[in-house]
Design a protein around this motif. Structure first.
Motif, PDB file in Angstrom:
ATOM      1  N   VAL A  44     -30.775 -17.574 -17.526  1.00  0.00           N
ATOM      2  CA  VAL A  44     -31.117 -18.736 -18.345  1.00  0.00           C
ATOM      3  C   VAL A  44     -32.065 -19.667 -17.578  1.00  0.00           C
ATOM      4  CG1 VAL A  44     -30.197 -20.710 -19.632  1.00  0.00           C
ATOM      5  CG2 VAL A  44     -28.987 -18.519 -19.677  1.00  0.00           C
ATOM      6  N   THR A  45     -31.847 -19.833 -16.294  1.00  0.00           N
ATOM      7  CA  THR A  45     -32.748 -20.663 -15.483  1.00  0.00           C
ATOM      8  C   THR A  45     -34.150 -20.075 -15.496  1.00  0.00           C
ATOM      9  OG1 THR A  45     -30.914 -21.357 -14.062  1.00  0.00           O
ATOM     10  CG2 THR A  45     -33.141 -21.647 -13.189  1.00  0.00           C
ATOM     11  N   GLY A  46     -34.252 -18.772 -15.325  1.00  0.00           N
ATOM     12  CA  GLY A  46     -35.562 -18.114 -15.368  1.00  0.00           C
ATOM     13  C   GLY A  46     -36.282 -18.361 -16.681  1.00  0.00           C
ATOM     14  N   GLU A  47     -35.559 -18.308 -17.787  1.00  0.00           N
ATOM     15  CA  GLU A  47     -36.174 -18.584 -19.089  1.00  0.00           C
ATOM     16  C   GLU A  47     -36.751 -19.998 -19.134  1.00  0.00           C
ATOM     17  OE1 GLU A  47     -33.130 -17.799 -21.974  1.00  0.00           O
ATOM     18  OE2 GLU A  47     -33.858 -15.757 -22.242  1.00  0.00           O
ATOM     19  N   HIS A  48     -36.050 -20.932 -18.521  1.00  0.00           N
ATOM     20  CA  HIS A  48     -36.517 -22.317 -18.553  1.00  0.00           C
ATOM     21  C   HIS A  48     -37.640 -22.566 -17.548  1.00  0.00           C
ATOM     22  CE1 HIS A  48     -34.016 -23.941 -21.684  1.00  0.00           C
ATOM     23  NE2 HIS A  48     -33.207 -22.950 -21.342  1.00  0.00           N
ATOM     24  N   LEU A  49     -37.751 -21.745 -16.543  1.00  0.00           N
ATOM     25  CA  LEU A  49     -38.918 -21.814 -15.659  1.00  0.00           C
ATOM     26  C   LEU A  49     -40.164 -21.317 -16.394  1.00  0.00           C
ATOM     27  CD1 LEU A  49     -37.266 -20.546 -12.355  1.00  0.00           C
ATOM     28  CD2 LEU A  49     -38.166 -22.854 -12.774  1.00  0.00           C
ATOM     29  N   TRP A  50     -40.005 -20.326 -17.238  1.00  0.00           N
ATOM     30  CA  TRP A  50     -41.106 -19.778 -18.037  1.00  0.00           C
ATOM     31  C   TRP A  50     -41.578 -20.750 -19.127  1.00  0.00           C
ATOM     32  CZ3 TRP A  50     -43.927 -15.194 -18.583  1.00  0.00           C
ATOM     33  CH2 TRP A  50     -43.622 -14.175 -17.692  1.00  0.00           C
ATOM     34  N   ALA A  51     -40.657 -21.483 -19.723  1.00  0.00           N
ATOM     35  CA  ALA A  51     -40.949 -22.270 -20.926  1.00  0.00           C
ATOM     36  C   ALA A  51     -42.156 -23.197 -20.795  1.00  0.00           C
ATOM     37  CB  ALA A  51     -39.709 -23.050 -21.368  1.00  0.00           C
ATOM     38  N   PRO A  52     -42.290 -24.009 -19.745  1.00  0.00           N
ATOM     39  CA  PRO A  52     -43.455 -24.893 -19.685  1.00  0.00           C
ATOM     40  C   PRO A  52     -44.776 -24.121 -19.701  1.00  0.00           C
ATOM     41  CG  PRO A  52     -41.791 -25.611 -18.113  1.00  0.00           C
ATOM     42  CD  PRO A  52     -41.345 -24.277 -18.637  1.00  0.00           C
ATOM     43  N   TRP A  53     -44.791 -22.984 -19.029  1.00  0.00           N
ATOM     44  CA  TRP A  53     -46.004 -22.163 -19.014  1.00  0.00           C
ATOM     45  C   TRP A  53     -46.343 -21.676 -20.418  1.00  0.00           C
ATOM     46  CZ3 TRP A  53     -48.971 -21.032 -14.723  1.00  0.00           C
ATOM     47  CH2 TRP A  53     -48.440 -21.411 -13.494  1.00  0.00           C
ATOM     48  N   LEU A  54     -45.339 -21.097 -21.084  1.00  0.00           N
ATOM     49  CA  LEU A  54     -45.578 -20.531 -22.413  1.00  0.00           C
ATOM     50  C   LEU A  54     -45.977 -21.602 -23.420  1.00  0.00           C
ATOM     51  CD1 LEU A  54     -42.693 -17.914 -22.603  1.00  0.00           C
ATOM     52  CD2 LEU A  54     -45.071 -17.582 -21.869  1.00  0.00           C
ATOM     53  N   HIS A 102     -46.983 -16.808 -26.201  1.00  0.00           N
ATOM     54  CA  HIS A 102     -46.954 -15.391 -25.851  1.00  0.00           C
ATOM     55  C   HIS A 102     -45.542 -15.033 -25.396  1.00  0.00           C
ATOM     56  CE1 HIS A 102     -51.353 -14.800 -25.814  1.00  0.00           C
ATOM     57  NE2 HIS A 102     -51.365 -16.076 -25.477  1.00  0.00           N
ATOM     58  N   VAL A 103     -44.986 -13.979 -25.972  1.00  0.00           N
ATOM     59  CA  VAL A 103     -43.689 -13.445 -25.548  1.00  0.00           C
ATOM     60  C   VAL A 103     -43.838 -11.932 -25.454  1.00  0.00           C
ATOM     61  CG1 VAL A 103     -42.324 -15.347 -26.534  1.00  0.00           C
ATOM     62  CG2 VAL A 103     -42.806 -13.319 -27.918  1.00  0.00           C
ATOM     63  N   THR A 104     -42.813 -11.271 -25.005  1.00  0.00           N
ATOM     64  CA  THR A 104     -42.879  -9.826 -24.803  1.00  0.00           C
ATOM     65  C   THR A 104     -43.341  -9.086 -26.050  1.00  0.00           C
ATOM     66  OG1 THR A 104     -41.116 -10.019 -23.176  1.00  0.00           O
ATOM     67  CG2 THR A 104     -41.554  -7.825 -24.043  1.00  0.00           C
ATOM     68  N   GLY A 105     -42.914  -9.533 -27.216  1.00  0.00           N
ATOM     69  CA  GLY A 105     -43.276  -8.856 -28.459  1.00  0.00           C
ATOM     70  C   GLY A 105     -44.621  -9.262 -29.042  1.00  0.00           C
ATOM     71  N   GLY A 106     -45.376 -10.097 -28.359  1.00  0.00           N
ATOM     72  CA  GLY A 106     -46.667 -10.568 -28.861  1.00  0.00           C
ATOM     73  C   GLY A 106     -46.687 -12.081 -28.953  1.00  0.00           C
ATOM     74  N   ARG A 107     -47.502 -12.598 -29.853  1.00  0.00           N
ATOM     75  CA  ARG A 107     -47.571 -14.052 -30.053  1.00  0.00           C
ATOM     76  C   ARG A 107     -46.715 -14.428 -31.248  1.00  0.00           C
ATOM     77  NH1 ARG A 107     -52.419 -17.386 -28.523  1.00  0.00           N
ATOM     78  NH2 ARG A 107     -51.924 -18.287 -30.517  1.00  0.00           N
ATOM     79  N   ILE A 108     -45.915 -15.483 -31.048  1.00  0.00           N
ATOM     80  CA  ILE A 108     -45.062 -15.971 -32.129  1.00  0.00           C
ATOM     81  C   ILE A 108     -45.225 -17.489 -32.223  1.00  0.00           C
ATOM     82  CG2 ILE A 108     -43.386 -14.096 -31.895  1.00  0.00           C
ATOM     83  CD1 ILE A 108     -41.523 -16.120 -30.447  1.00  0.00           C
ATOM     84  N   ALA A 109     -44.755 -18.036 -33.323  1.00  0.00           N
ATOM     85  CA  ALA A 109     -44.789 -19.483 -33.490  1.00  0.00           C
ATOM     86  C   ALA A 109     -43.935 -20.136 -32.395  1.00  0.00           C
ATOM     87  CB  ALA A 109     -44.250 -19.869 -34.869  1.00  0.00           C
ATOM     88  N   ALA A 110     -44.433 -21.203 -31.828  1.00  0.00           N
ATOM     89  CA  ALA A 110     -43.691 -21.920 -30.785  1.00  0.00           C
ATOM     90  C   ALA A 110     -42.347 -22.404 -31.322  1.00  0.00           C
ATOM     91  CB  ALA A 110     -44.514 -23.086 -30.246  1.00  0.00           C
ATOM     92  N   SER A 111     -42.290 -22.757 -32.592  1.00  0.00           N
ATOM     93  CA  SER A 111     -41.010 -23.194 -33.171  1.00  0.00           C
ATOM     94  C   SER A 111     -40.009 -22.042 -33.197  1.00  0.00           C
ATOM     95  CB  SER A 111     -41.210 -23.776 -34.565  1.00  0.00           C
ATOM     96  OG  SER A 111     -41.770 -22.815 -35.430  1.00  0.00           O
ATOM     97  N   GLU A 112     -40.466 -20.829 -33.467  1.00  0.00           N
ATOM     98  CA  GLU A 112     -39.573 -19.664 -33.435  1.00  0.00           C
ATOM     99  C   GLU A 112     -39.069 -19.441 -32.002  1.00  0.00           C
ATOM    100  OE1 GLU A 112     -39.708 -14.837 -34.058  1.00  0.00           O
ATOM    101  OE2 GLU A 112     -41.213 -16.048 -35.070  1.00  0.00           O
ATOM    102  N   TYR A 113     -39.955 -19.552 -31.042  1.00  0.00           N
ATOM    103  CA  TYR A 113     -39.569 -19.459 -29.628  1.00  0.00           C
ATOM    104  C   TYR A 113     -38.526 -20.527 -29.300  1.00  0.00           C
ATOM    105  CZ  TYR A 113     -40.156 -20.045 -24.549  1.00  0.00           C
ATOM    106  OH  TYR A 113     -39.954 -20.194 -23.201  1.00  0.00           O
ATOM    107  N   GLY A 114     -38.723 -21.723 -29.808  1.00  0.00           N
ATOM    108  CA  GLY A 114     -37.760 -22.796 -29.583  1.00  0.00           C
ATOM    109  C   GLY A 114     -36.381 -22.442 -30.105  1.00  0.00           C
TER     110      GLY A 114
END
Length: 187
Positions: A44-54, A102-114
């Motif tokens: 979970v920490t790793g995901e939150h390190l990624w978030a600002p970049w994405l 950008h996520v592993t599956g391609g580009r998605i809406a930032a709200s969906e990522y949220g």
């Protein structure tokens, strides 16, 4: 429920449990059968390190492998706090959820990522509580919101390896039990 309110609630739920981890509990098992408490918090920490970049538009290649492996080091709680402070700021930045990421599956809406991040925080807060023997009751409004958003998507995830097969729960089970059961956990 507004998305940023849900994000903040989910973040608090997981954060509360991180701060309850005792010194001898980092190697304890969790309902995520392949992860210890430390592995779960690291994920979970790793995901939150990624978030600002994405959320700033970085590609997976631009982020690279900087958050692979153990990101927690010698002070897991401090690293968690730093990662989530930056992540929270990134999610709350004006317009952050209006674009695409950008996520592993391609580009998605930032709200969906949220919503994916909110769901992950919520369910893993339960996993972490179970792993350390803490109170696993989550905010009811948050759980209901996450359940309502996830339930229609679960059939599409089967076989993807994201979650174990759903666990049956009684029809009259509380929403939290239905949520964790839906995602392969035994309430």
């Amino acid at each position: 429920m507004e998305q940023l309110d849900a994000f903040d609630k989910a973040l608090r739920e997981f954060d509360t449990r991180v701060h309850e981890v005792g010194p001898r509990q980092w190697d304890a098992a969790t309902p995520c059968t392949e992860w210890s408490v430390r592995d779960l918090v690291n994920h979970v920490t790793g995901e939150h390190l990624w978030a600002p970049w994405l959320l700033r538009g970085a590609t997976l290649a631009e982020v690279g492998d900087r958050y692979d492996g153990d990101v927690l080091g010698d002070d897991p709680v401090r690293v968690w706090e730093g990662a989530t402070a930056d992540s929270r700021d990134a999610f709350h930045a004006a317009g952050a959820l209006d674009g695409r990421v950008h996520v592993t599956g391609g580009r998605i809406a930032a709200s969906e990522y949220g919503w994916q991040m909110i769901s992950d925080l919520t369910v893993h807060a339960w996993d972490l509580a179970r792993g350390i023997g803490a109170d696993d009751r989550l905010d009811e409004d948050l759980v209901r919101e996450v359940y309502d958003r996830i339930a229609p998507q679960v059939p599409n995830w089967q076989g993807s390896g994201m979650f174990a097969a759903p666990v049956e729960v009684p029809d009259d089970a509380r929403t939290q039990d239905r949520l964790v059961g839906l995602l392969g956990r035994k309430p």
